[in-house]
Design a protein around this motif. Structure first.
Motif, PDB file in Angstrom:
ATOM      1  N   LYS A 144       0.815  -1.169  -0.174  1.00  0.00           N
ATOM      2  CA  LYS A 144       0.239   0.057  -0.220  1.00  0.00           C
ATOM      3  C   LYS A 144       0.710   1.189   0.091  1.00  0.00           C
TER       4      LYS A 144
ATOM      5  N   ASN B 165      -3.386   6.172  -1.118  1.00  0.00           N
ATOM      6  CA  ASN B 165      -4.909   6.253  -0.712  1.00  0.00           C
ATOM      7  C   ASN B 165      -5.592   6.972  -2.420  1.00  0.00           C
TER       8      ASN B 165
ATOM      9  N   ARG C  44     -10.455   6.335   0.429  1.00  0.00           N
ATOM     10  CA  ARG C  44     -10.337   5.162   1.322  1.00  0.00           C
ATOM     11  C   ARG C  44     -10.293   4.319   0.298  1.00  0.00           C
ATOM     12  N   ASP C  45      -9.665   4.072  -0.339  1.00  0.00           N
ATOM     13  CA  ASP C  45      -9.482   2.850  -1.012  1.00  0.00           C
ATOM     14  C   ASP C  45      -7.947   3.494  -0.923  1.00  0.00           C
ATOM     15  N   PHE C  46      -7.033   1.823  -2.064  1.00  0.00           N
ATOM     16  CA  PHE C  46      -5.567   1.973  -1.914  1.00  0.00           C
ATOM     17  C   PHE C  46      -5.126   1.337  -3.044  1.00  0.00           C
TER      18      PHE C  46
ATOM     19  N   HIS D 209     -10.833  -0.456  -0.698  1.00  0.00           N
ATOM     20  CA  HIS D 209     -10.483  -0.850   0.861  1.00  0.00           C
ATOM     21  C   HIS D 209     -11.322  -2.044   1.850  1.00  0.00           C
ATOM     22  N   GLU D 210     -12.680  -2.109   1.125  1.00  0.00           N
ATOM     23  CA  GLU D 210     -12.996  -3.247   2.364  1.00  0.00           C
ATOM     24  C   GLU D 210     -12.712  -5.086   1.334  1.00  0.00           C
TER      25      GLU D 210
END
Length: 174
Positions: free
Chosen positions: A88, A91, A94-96, A111-112
């Motif tokens: 990682k 960002n 919230r996503d990577f 991100h989930e």
């Protein structure tokens, strides 16, 4: 592999296009606002590793310092964190933003569920080449320049020349 000088040159190019205090002051912005804004655009190259056999990404991890670094919109570099299949490196909200270990591609993953949402570039070197183009484009908006269709088209043409494969275009056309 002689990446040291190469990486140092790429960082110098990125730093040459980042917003600076004069950019903001000349466009009528407040000094405090400008100082706060440009604090997210500091990449510092510290030659701590002279290994010529180290890959570019490893050299970047060892020699480049930043707190967080804005690229475009909400896309930014953050502290590098290693996972089993990827690093990682930043960002997008919230996503990577990641470097995929098996392919060396740069991508955005959810991100989930860690599913790939967009591919950005075929490798880290190409990603470093994209950063100055993206910052130059983003900086126009922050300085109050209207994004004309001509500016957008020229920016996309530059991106296409760098990434070369349609696989990576989609992210830039959203």
């Amino acid at each position: 592999m002689q990446h040291n000088n190469h990486l140092e040159q790429k960082i110098a190019i990125i730093n040459s296009v980042t917003p600076n205090l004069d950019d903001f002051l000349q466009n009528g912005f407040d000094n405090d606002y400008a100082q706060a804004f440009i604090s997210e655009y500091i990449l510092e190259y510290k030659k701590q590793c002279n290994e010529t056999e180290v890959e570019l990404f490893e050299l970047f991890k060892l020699n480049v310092r930043y707190k967080r670094f804005s690229i475009i919109g909400n896309l930014m570099l953050t502290e590098i964190v290693e996972y089993e299949d990827f690093y990682k490196i930043g960002n997008l909200e919230r996503d990577f933003l990641i470097l995929i270990k098996s392919t060396e591609e740069i991508a955005i993953i959810d991100h989930e569920n860690f599913e790939i949402r967009y591919y950005i570039s075929e490798n880290f070197e190409v990603f470093l080449d994209l950063i100055p183009v993206l910052i130059s484009y983003d900086k126009l908006g922050y300085l109050g320049v209207k994004y004309t269709m001509d500016i957008k088209i020229k920016t996309l043409e530059k991106i296409k020349k760098i990434v070369k494969s349609e696989k990576y275009y989609f992210f830039f056309f959203i």
